[in-house]
Design an enzyme around this catalytic site. Sequence first.
Site, mmCIF file in Angstrom:
data_model
loop_
_atom_site.group_PDB
_atom_site.id
_atom_site.type_symbol
_atom_site.label_atom_id
_atom_site.label_comp_id
_atom_site.label_asym_id
_atom_site.label_seq_id
_atom_site.Cartn_x
_atom_site.Cartn_y
_atom_site.Cartn_z
ATOM 1 N N PRO A 165 0.817 -1.218 0.000
ATOM 2 C CA PRO A 165 0.000 0.000 0.000
ATOM 3 C C PRO A 165 0.847 1.264 0.000
ATOM 4 O O PRO A 165 0.359 2.338 -0.324
ATOM 5 C CB PRO A 165 -0.842 -0.118 1.272
ATOM 6 N N GLU B 115 3.266 -7.295 8.102
ATOM 7 C CA GLU B 115 3.538 -5.856 7.952
ATOM 8 C C GLU B 115 4.453 -5.552 6.768
ATOM 9 O O GLU B 115 4.862 -4.415 6.567
ATOM 10 C CB GLU B 115 4.137 -5.292 9.244
ATOM 11 N N ARG C 286 -4.190 -9.229 -20.240
ATOM 12 C CA ARG C 286 -5.147 -8.940 -21.323
ATOM 13 C C ARG C 286 -4.561 -8.032 -22.389
ATOM 14 O O ARG C 286 -5.114 -7.903 -23.472
ATOM 15 C CB ARG C 286 -6.465 -8.380 -20.766
ATOM 16 N N ASP D 14 -10.601 1.231 -24.111
ATOM 17 C CA ASP D 14 -10.702 1.058 -22.665
ATOM 18 C C ASP D 14 -10.713 2.430 -21.993
ATOM 19 O O ASP D 14 -10.072 3.351 -22.468
ATOM 20 C CB ASP D 14 -9.431 0.387 -22.104
#
Length: 261
Positions: free
Chosen positions: A88, A115, A157, A172
């Site tokens: 993150p 962590e 993809r 897209d």
Amino acid sequence: MRVDIISIFPEYFAPLDVSLIGKARRKGLLDIRVHQLRDWTHDVHRTVDDTPYGGGPGMVMKPEPWSEAIDTVIGSAETPPRLIVPTPSGRPFTQEVALEYAKEPWLLFAPARYEGIDARVMAEYGARLRLDEVSIGDYVLAGGEAAVLVMVEAVGRLLPGVLGNAESVADDSFAPGAMASLLEGPVYTKPPVWRGHEVPPILLSGNHAAIARWRRDEALRRTAARRPELVAGLARKGLDKRDLEVLDDASFRFMPEDMAD
Ligand code: ADE
């Protein structure tokens, strides 16, 4: 493309056998190899984590199993893979990053639990190969595995031969080009009337230019409503008169700084 994934939950990657990515693997377009990190531990408990130096909650992944695993996967390859560590606290993973990864012959993913991984692993491999710490969004997952699934699907993809002719990555949302940075508008199929809701008549008109214009109008309206910051970024790239009318009608107002070059 070759993709290696090292994780304490190899079973997490079962979805990569399914649908588009599963088919790409069976066609030989994607060579995905999943490894159990614990295979590179040497104690009876197959320990991969320990308490954090400096204190604090949770556990940190030990450097030794990771380095042994990564070294084994890389082996004596002349051109090592790009190493991707989901976290993150990484840089944002975007369509642009997916397009960049799709050009690589080999990706190695190192998803962490707890962590995170002892930072010396990133120091070591950051010096030896191309290393990216990436985040798939501003929320915290229980581990990097789901982020790897997201990235492998977004990259897979884009590989030549993975999508059929009928599908295209060109329009897209977020694809570079004419519709760059606009969200895709609504789509419809048969029946023409469903529970009293009609398909917009223009889509049945056969007038391709008018349909293209309508689609752009809808994309602009949706983007103004849901992602106004993307519209602000569009100003420089040149919007036509109709675009500006649609945005005005959608109550979107440019700031003076949006209009500068
Ligand atoms: N691991 C935990 N949360 C994550 C996120 N948002 N992106 C990438 N890896 C993660």
